[in-house]
Design a protein around this motif. Structure first.
Motif, short mmCIF file in Angstrom:
data_model
loop_
_atom_site.label_atom_id
_atom_site.label_comp_id
_atom_site.label_asym_id
_atom_site.label_seq_id
_atom_site.Cartn_x
_atom_site.Cartn_y
_atom_site.Cartn_z
N VAL A 105 -6.40 2.58 -0.51
CA VAL A 105 -5.55 3.00 -1.61
C VAL A 105 -6.39 3.11 -2.88
O VAL A 105 -7.32 2.35 -3.09
N GLU A 159 2.35 7.11 -6.36
CA GLU A 159 1.31 8.10 -6.63
C GLU A 159 1.80 9.52 -6.33
O GLU A 159 1.57 10.46 -7.10
N LEU A 160 2.45 9.67 -5.18
CA LEU A 160 2.93 10.98 -4.75
C LEU A 160 3.99 11.51 -5.71
O LEU A 160 3.98 12.70 -6.08
N ALA A 168 -4.02 7.28 -9.10
CA ALA A 168 -4.09 5.83 -8.88
C ALA A 168 -4.30 5.10 -10.19
O ALA A 168 -3.73 4.02 -10.41
N GLU A 228 1.32 4.18 -2.83
CA GLU A 228 1.05 5.58 -2.52
C GLU A 228 2.29 6.45 -2.73
O GLU A 228 2.19 7.61 -3.13
N GLU A 229 3.46 5.88 -2.50
CA GLU A 229 4.71 6.60 -2.74
C GLU A 229 4.85 6.93 -4.23
O GLU A 229 5.22 8.05 -4.61
N CYS A 257 -6.78 -1.86 -6.72
CA CYS A 257 -5.40 -1.49 -7.05
C CYS A 257 -4.48 -2.68 -6.80
O CYS A 257 -4.74 -3.49 -5.91
N ASP A 266 0.84 -1.20 0.00
CA ASP A 266 0.00 0.00 0.00
C ASP A 266 0.88 1.25 0.00
O ASP A 266 0.67 2.19 -0.78
#
Length: 447
Positions: A180, A133-134, A186, A130-131, A431, A126
């Motif tokens: 997520v 995504e950022l 995403a 998200e990393e 995801c 997860d």
């Protein structure tokens, strides 16, 4: 008792529950996860009879229910067989159909995976998702400003992912948690992850995988410039937006290509971006290309983008589907839109029941697929619904590890009681991320 491998040829109308059959047709010509299997439900019988086959090869020695009348006169050059089902087989068939056998009895001997360790691993993936995504969010802002320095961080991000992906290793694809996967970022990360996984499965070189990853990362980069960042392809395809919005949405393809060219990326990257909304039958846009006019990377991107959008429609008026339902829809209703080798490779990689699918197991249990091994997708890790077990300690089973269970069929959310849905918690946003396993023995993998 007949020998296990002896077979008979039966009229399609003579098939019965419990018979073990072998389909002598290509894997893409039927919707079942394997060519050989035991008929476990009336729905499977009806599907078999809808395939247009006149006869089907059956193996009595692997069948639970083999009436004597089928032992006479219908063999394909084999000896006559007569075999009544054993009491054990009858019990197995009864329990598999939801008959006798308590939940406790079915699960008492099962040893599940360590659920807390599993959750810890998923939390790591997860965070990894998200990393990325950022990082992409920062890249999108650079691209929107026309910053020519964006190329280096784009390439660095893809190379970082490829470092995890490349090599002769088995890979598992994991379903991430429902926390997520919100928003356009995403979608981009999901498409990039699945595209590179599919490219690897299809034997693309490291350079090609890098180009495919960059194309996936930038395929929607033009949306912000044309004012279409809030529009989703599925809503456009289903005419849920105005004509002006549809034209604006379609304009993002050309703008995304322009961004790739301004960054000095290769023609292969720009071409794949240009083709990510083209379909093999000519019904896509903007150029209405046919399969033979599309590059392989464009074909991969078009399929993965479609799959991801169907799993995550992003519009309240579009009903949510499980990944199995999406894959079934792509295969049954839309396979003319995609290059057959690419669709086949995708199904072989994800399995017929991709992570996130609701399923019924061969003993009648209901479960959700949590992870698939890319090399063995028909034996995934599943989370079982059990009334006597709290969800935080839910039983996770690896079907490859001698459980004796297999997946009987996929389930739609409407076929599952509310308490089961609450327990299994099918994802509102599907995801994926991958995990590198032990080094793969390629000689065994090819056998």
């Amino acid at each position: 008792m007949p020998r296990v491998n002896n077979s008979v040829l039966l009229d399609i109308q003579d098939l019965r529950l419990g018979m073990f059959i072998q389909l002598d047709v290509g894997w893409m010509n039927h919707p079942f996860p394997a060519n050989s299997f035991k008929i476990a439900s009336q729905a499977q019988l009806e599907t078999l009879r809808s395939l247009g086959l006149q006869s089907v090869r059956c193996i009595p020695g692997k069948s639970d229910n083999w009436p004597q009348l089928f032992g006479r006169g219908r063999q394909a050059g084999r000896a006559t067989f007569s075999n009544d089902a054993s009491p054990e087989a009858q019990r197995s068939l009864s329990e598999g159909a939801g008959g006798s056998g308590s939940e406790h009895g079915r699960n008492a001997a099962r040893k599940g995976l360590d659920v807390r360790q599993w959750r810890s691993r998923i939390a790591y993936f997860d965070a990894r998702f998200e990393e990325i995504e950022l990082v992409y969010e920062g890249l999108a802002q650079m691209l929107a400003r026309g910053d020519q320095e964006a190329r280096q961080p784009c390439e660095a991000l893809i190379q970082e992912c490829l470092a995890e992906l490349l090599g002769e290793h088995e890979l598992s694809i994991h379903l991430l948690s429902d926390a997520v996967g919100y928003g356009q970022n995403a979608h981009v990360v999901n498409v990039a992850v699945l595209s590179m996984l599919l490219g690897r499965s299809m034997g693309l070189t490291e350079v090609q995988l890098s180009e495919l990853g960059l194309a996936a990362l930038l395929h929607d980069a033009g949306k912000l410039a044309v004012g279409a960042s809030h529009l989703h392809g599925l809503a456009v395809a289903q005419s849920l937006v105005s004509e002006e919005q549809r034209k604006r949405y379609q304009g993002h393809v050309g703008e995304s290509v322009s961004i790739a060219m301004r960054l000095g990326l290769s023609a292969q990257v720009a071409t794949a971006i240009a083709q990510h909304h083209e379909w093999a039958d000519g019904s896509g846009f903007p150029l209405h290309l046919l399969e033979e006019d599309m590059d392989l990377m464009g074909q991969i991107l078009a399929l993965v983008d479609s799959y991801e959008r169907l799993c995550n429609p992003g519009h309240a008026a579009v009903a949510l589907q499980t990944p199995h339902e999406v894959l079934a829809q792509l295969f049954s209703s839309h396979k003319h839109r995609f290059a057959a080798p690419v669709l086949t490779a995708f199904i072989q990689m994800m399995g017929v029941f991709p992570p996130g699918s609701l399923v019924e197991l061969s003993d009648g249990s209901q479960a959700m697929v949590m992870s698939v091994n890319v090399q063995k997708p028909l034996k995934p890790v599943v989370m079982l619904y059990q009334t006597q077990r709290p969800v935080e300690d839910a039983l996770l089973l690896d079907l490859e590890q001698g459980t004796g269970l297999c997946i009987r069929r996929g389930l739609a959310p409407g076929q599952v009681p509310c308490e089961v849905l609450d327990y299994l918690s099918p994802r509102r946003h599907v995801c994926y991320y991958f995990e590198r396993a032990a080094k793969l023995d390629m000689s065994k993998a090819r056998s």
